[in-house]
Scaffold this motif. Structure first.
Motif, mmCIF file in Angstrom:
data_model
loop_
_atom_site.group_PDB
_atom_site.id
_atom_site.type_symbol
_atom_site.label_atom_id
_atom_site.label_comp_id
_atom_site.label_asym_id
_atom_site.label_seq_id
_atom_site.Cartn_x
_atom_site.Cartn_y
_atom_site.Cartn_z
ATOM 1 N N ASP A 272 5.461 24.874 -36.429
ATOM 2 C CA ASP A 272 5.301 23.756 -35.626
ATOM 3 C C ASP A 272 4.850 24.042 -34.372
ATOM 4 O O ASP A 272 4.631 23.125 -33.443
ATOM 5 N N HIS A 273 5.066 25.296 -33.983
ATOM 6 C CA HIS A 273 4.304 25.717 -32.597
ATOM 7 C C HIS A 273 2.911 26.369 -32.798
ATOM 8 O O HIS A 273 2.561 26.938 -33.634
ATOM 9 N N THR A 274 2.329 26.463 -31.565
ATOM 10 C CA THR A 274 1.186 27.211 -31.647
ATOM 11 C C THR A 274 1.152 28.177 -30.391
ATOM 12 O O THR A 274 1.741 28.100 -29.407
ATOM 13 N N PRO A 275 0.364 29.373 -30.390
ATOM 14 C CA PRO A 275 0.313 30.191 -29.347
ATOM 15 C C PRO A 275 -0.010 29.630 -27.833
ATOM 16 O O PRO A 275 -0.977 28.839 -27.980
ATOM 17 N N ILE A 276 0.384 30.295 -26.898
ATOM 18 C CA ILE A 276 0.079 30.004 -25.536
ATOM 19 C C ILE A 276 -0.298 31.421 -25.001
ATOM 20 O O ILE A 276 0.542 32.414 -25.152
ATOM 21 N N VAL A 277 -1.423 31.480 -24.406
ATOM 22 C CA VAL A 277 -2.039 32.699 -23.715
ATOM 23 C C VAL A 277 -2.222 32.971 -22.565
ATOM 24 O O VAL A 277 -2.968 31.895 -21.873
ATOM 25 N N ILE A 278 -1.834 33.918 -21.754
ATOM 26 C CA ILE A 278 -2.199 34.217 -20.486
ATOM 27 C C ILE A 278 -3.312 35.456 -20.351
ATOM 28 O O ILE A 278 -3.035 36.425 -21.177
ATOM 29 N N GLU A 279 -4.307 35.510 -19.378
ATOM 30 C CA GLU A 279 -5.217 36.678 -19.365
ATOM 31 C C GLU A 279 -4.909 36.952 -17.783
ATOM 32 O O GLU A 279 -5.284 36.206 -16.796
ATOM 33 N N LEU A 280 -4.864 38.269 -17.582
ATOM 34 C CA LEU A 280 -4.334 38.930 -16.272
ATOM 35 C C LEU A 280 -5.613 39.883 -15.692
ATOM 36 O O LEU A 280 -5.974 40.667 -16.874
ATOM 37 N N GLY A 281 -6.112 39.781 -14.737
ATOM 38 C CA GLY A 281 -7.123 40.759 -14.345
ATOM 39 C C GLY A 281 -6.495 41.884 -13.760
ATOM 40 O O GLY A 281 -5.328 42.083 -13.714
ATOM 41 N N GLU A 282 -7.130 42.977 -13.289
ATOM 42 C CA GLU A 282 -6.736 44.075 -12.658
ATOM 43 C C GLU A 282 -5.794 43.957 -11.402
ATOM 44 O O GLU A 282 -6.296 42.757 -10.567
#
Length: 282
Positions: A272-282
């Motif tokens: 019933d949930h879905t993924p949350i995503v973060i993207e980090l740079g250098e």
């Protein structure tokens, strides 16, 4: 670096979904919650190139973290909360030198029903407010447990901030931060996810200097991470935003993107949930 969080609502039931998602998205880190069982399939995910660390509990709760590189496990329970037997917290360190960071995966207590009378089957009560709500007898033990748990979490995050540790905390917070984070907010006024005391503690985390990663780039309404299985919630987009990433200042400076991947919620027999995503740079 791509880091994701997903309440899978049973790793046994949703294991194939998780494997497919890892293969398709290839995150560097995936935090999962609500494993619901003592057994964890480490070897199956190792075959996909992921190390895994898990804190499990019979039938309920449970958190795990998948990483492409090995990590140092720092805590497998919430510090300052030693008598808590529920599997809701794992803290690890990843990387080295300037790239080292702490990652915290949480499954924060739900807290419902809020009121003691409701828990006892006497109907709903309201208006309980006190200077120390964790000891307010008008609140149910489940809700007081949620508030105590959040207080201990704030204490841990305060320690990390005092040490200037770069960290990200992600997971199922079971917190609706604002009216725009829920469909029909007026229906949630006495729900543990939306109670004033709950939101106050969430704001206390932000007031430590943390950043709600999702709201850096997305200010829209109707952006959700959870949809109930009943009432046509998913097809009608009647959801909640309760899965979050909070970032310390140094990681917030590296944030390039944060988004909700809705696709897994539309699959057959989904969480019933879905993924949350973060993207980090250098």
């Amino acid at each position: 670096m791509r880091i994701a969080s997903w309440n899978v609502n049973s790793i046994k039931a949703r294991g194939e979904h998780v494997k497919d998602w890892l293969a398709a998205v290839k995150p560097d880190v995936l935090m999962v919650q609500e494993l619901k069982g003592l057994d964890f399939p480490h070897e199956e995910f190792k075959a996909l190139g992921y190390h895994s660390e898990a804190v499990t509990q019979k039938a309920y709760n449970g958190v795990a973290i998948f990483t492409k590189e090995k990590v140092e496990v720092v805590h497998t329970s919430l510090p300052h909360n030693d008598d808590d037997e529920q599997a809701r917290y794992i803290e690890v360190r990843i990387g080295s030198g300037e790239k080292r960071m702490t990652l915290i995966n949480i499954y924060l207590p739900n807290g419902n029903p809020v009121y003691a009378d409701e828990a006892a089957g006497k109907g709903s009560s309201s208006g309980a407010r006190s200077e120390n709500p964790t000891e307010d007898a008008a609140f149910s033990e489940k809700y007081r447990y949620k508030l105590r748990w959040m207080d201990h979490l704030i204490a841990r995050l305060r320690e990390l901030r005092a040490n200037e540790e770069p960290f990200a905390i992600g997971g199922d917070f079971n917190v609706i931060p604002e009216p725009r984070d829920v469909h029909n907010p007026e229906n949630w006024s006495n729900d543990a996810l939306y109670m004033l005391e709950t939101k106050q503690r969430y704001r206390a985390m932000l007031n430590l200097g943390l950043t709600d990663a999702f709201r850096v780039r997305n200010q829209d309404t109707e952006q959700y991470t959870f949809w109930d299985y009943t009432g046509g919630a998913w097809p009608q987009n009647k959801g909640l935003r309760i899965d979050h990433f909070l970032l310390s200042p140094s990681l917030a400076d590296r944030l390039q993107n944060c988004y909700v991947d809705r696709d897994p919620r539309g699959q057959d027999k989904p969480s019933d949930h879905t993924p949350i995503v973060i993207e980090l740079g250098e």
